[in-house]
Design a protein around this motif. Structure first.
Motif, PDB file in Angstrom:
ATOM      1  N   CYS A 140     109.510   2.635  48.483  1.00  0.00           N
ATOM      2  CA  CYS A 140     109.827   1.548  47.567  1.00  0.00           C
ATOM      3  C   CYS A 140     111.090   1.934  46.800  1.00  0.00           C
ATOM      4  O   CYS A 140     111.158   3.027  46.239  1.00  0.00           O
ATOM      5  CB  CYS A 140     108.658   1.324  46.610  1.00  0.00           C
ATOM      6  SG  CYS A 140     109.032   0.187  45.278  1.00  0.00           S
ATOM      7  N   CYS A 156     107.386  -1.959  47.151  1.00  0.00           N
ATOM      8  CA  CYS A 156     105.942  -1.995  47.309  1.00  0.00           C
ATOM      9  C   CYS A 156     105.436  -3.324  46.741  1.00  0.00           C
ATOM     10  O   CYS A 156     106.164  -4.013  46.030  1.00  0.00           O
ATOM     11  CB  CYS A 156     105.282  -0.800  46.626  1.00  0.00           C
ATOM     12  SG  CYS A 156     105.366  -0.851  44.845  1.00  0.00           S
ATOM     13  N   CYS A 181     110.056   2.220  42.684  1.00  0.00           N
ATOM     14  CA  CYS A 181     109.176   3.260  42.131  1.00  0.00           C
ATOM     15  C   CYS A 181     109.083   4.477  43.042  1.00  0.00           C
ATOM     16  O   CYS A 181     108.482   5.475  42.678  1.00  0.00           O
ATOM     17  CB  CYS A 181     107.779   2.696  41.852  1.00  0.00           C
ATOM     18  SG  CYS A 181     106.881   2.294  43.344  1.00  0.00           S
ATOM     19  N   CYS A 190     105.692  -3.674  42.784  1.00  0.00           N
ATOM     20  CA  CYS A 190     107.070  -3.778  42.285  1.00  0.00           C
ATOM     21  C   CYS A 190     107.658  -5.126  42.677  1.00  0.00           C
ATOM     22  O   CYS A 190     108.357  -5.769  41.897  1.00  0.00           O
ATOM     23  CB  CYS A 190     107.941  -2.661  42.844  1.00  0.00           C
ATOM     24  SG  CYS A 190     107.610  -1.063  42.126  1.00  0.00           S
TER      25      CYS A 190
HETATM   26 ZN    ZN Z   1     107.230   0.176  43.906  1.00  0.00          ZN
END
Ligand code: ZN
Length: 433
Positions: free
Chosen positions: A199, A232, A202, A235
């Protein structure tokens, strides 16, 4: 079942039942146990009809799938499948251990030694031993298969995605409209390589990743690949329609990093896959070799509705229209090596701890031999087939497909095939997801 003619030249393979019949009639002899190869005593390649087969290779870091199939007008029918389990990790560990021993030895209280000549240069095309192992074992198995079956061509996955398809995808209407198309798969593989399967916001890895528009489409962001990243699920949802500058207002460093990474040219993102090239060179020196991208493999496999296994990926490498037959059992080949040359075991400082016997063969068997043991009575009663580990006492261990059976007397053991650096087991194709 692989079939050879009376001079040892490969013929078209046959079904197991047919091979049994030929052996029973005395028309054939067993040439090799695993993989099973028979040799016809009354036939030559010249007076046989040979259509030929092709190979698909799906190289991976831990496992490589190899599929033997017949190909006619874009239709593939699998005949045999192999999964190679590499030992790159154990080679790496052993090399690091050796380096540590040597480093320790150098700093001991020894006399001064003048530096020697510079022996720290590497030849061009050098690969780390763990990677070279992957290339040479795969090439070696392609060699073997070409000895036992009439291989006409090899299809190998060399790159994760096709650069041409991805740049073509830039001018198309947008990835959203390309779902399920080849270009859509190539773009996704490209993004996975470019953003390192994480991701972007994050850094989460190993979670489902969505394609995310860096500048949201609702705010005029484009569908071009340089406006796409991976996020992800959480997010992706938190970001929603916010401009990236607002979403990452508190993380200016991350914002700058993502914007810079997004503009990185395609060429740089295409991680230089050294082993992919080295494998292709090795194979192309042997047989006509066609290259394909991982995106195309995935697209083929999804179109055919096949589950993801290394061997089915190997079957789906390259250009094809349909897959009409798969195999039921896969030969799993573990790369075991041929044991150690050193005849001592060391403690953690590299000092000898115990001595191994000088010779490696006991009662006619060596560690790594493929054997079958029929134990008539007792706790280990039954038939055990697998790789043997010999002991000077004559009580051997046998590693079967399911478990390691310890303490089997050499008197019950019968040799099937001498050790050749590999451990063989069969697994069902369907159960291997
Ligand atoms: Zn993420």
């Amino acid at each position: 079942m692989f079939v050879l003619d009376k001079h040892g030249h490969p013929l078209q393979s046959c079904a197991a039942a047919r091979a049994r019949k030929l052996l029973k009639m005395g028309r054939a002899v067993v040439h090799r146990h695993t993989p099973f190869v028979i040799r016809l005593k009354d036939r030559t390649a010249a007076d046989s009809e040979i259509d030929g087969v092709e190979l698909g290779v799906d190289p991976g870091s831990r496992h490589t799938g190899i599929s033997v199939f017949t190909a006619q007008a874009g239709e593939r029918r699998a005949r045999f499948a192999i999964q190679l389990d590499h030992r790159g990790a154990s080679i790496r560990t052993k090399m690091q251990q050796r380096a540590a021993y040597r480093r320790g030895r150098r700093s001991r209280n020894l006399r001064y030694r003048a530096p020697r000549f510079s022996n720290r240069t590497r030849p061009s095309g050098w690969l780390a031993p763990s990677l070279r192992h992957r290339v040479v074992t795969t090439a070696s198995w392609v060699d073997r298969l070409a000895r036992w079956s009439p291989v006409r061509a090899v299809h190998v996955e060399r790159v994760a995605f096709d650069t041409h398809a991805v740049s073509a995808g830039r001018s198309l209407q947008g990835v959203e409209h390309q779902r399920g198309t080849l270009a859509g798969y190539e773009v996704r593989e490209y993004l996975l390589a470019k953003w390192k399967r994480r991701c972007a916001y994050c850094g989460a890895a190993g979670v489902p990743l969505n394609i995310d528009h860096i500048h949201p489409r609702s705010r005029g962001g484009t569908d071009r690949v340089d406006n796409l990243t991976l996020a992800c699920v959480s997010c992706n949802q938190t970001k929603g329609n916010q401009p990236i500058e607002d979403y990452l207002a508190r993380k200016p460093n991350l914002l700058a990093k993502i914007l810079a990474q997004a503009k990185a040219p395609l060429r740089d993102a295409a991680a230089v896959q050294t082993t992919g090239w080295a494998l292709w060179r090795e194979l192309n020196a042997r047989l006509p070799t066609h290259v394909a991208s991982g995106g195309r493999t995935k697209w083929n496999r999804t179109r055919m509705g096949l589950p993801k296994t290394h061997t089915l990926d190997a079957l789906a490498v390259g250009k094809l229209d349909s897959i009409t037959a798969t195999v039921s059992a896969v030969l799993v080949i573990g790369c075991t090596g041929r044991g150690t040359h050193a005849r001592t075991r060391t403690d953690k400082h590299g000092f000898p701890r115990l001595r191994l016997p000088r010779h490696k063969r006991f009662f006619g068997y060596a560690t790594g031999d493929l054997v079958t043991a029929v134990v008539p009575t007792g706790k280990r009663q039954g038939t055990h087939t697998g790789r043997v580990a010999v002991r000077a006492t004559g009580m051997f261990n046998i590693t079967t497909a399911h478990a390691t059976v310890q303490g089997i007397s050499h008197r019950h053991v019968r040799l099937l095939q001498r050790a050749d650096g590999y451990a063989y087991t069969f697994q069902e194709e369907s159960s291997r997801l």
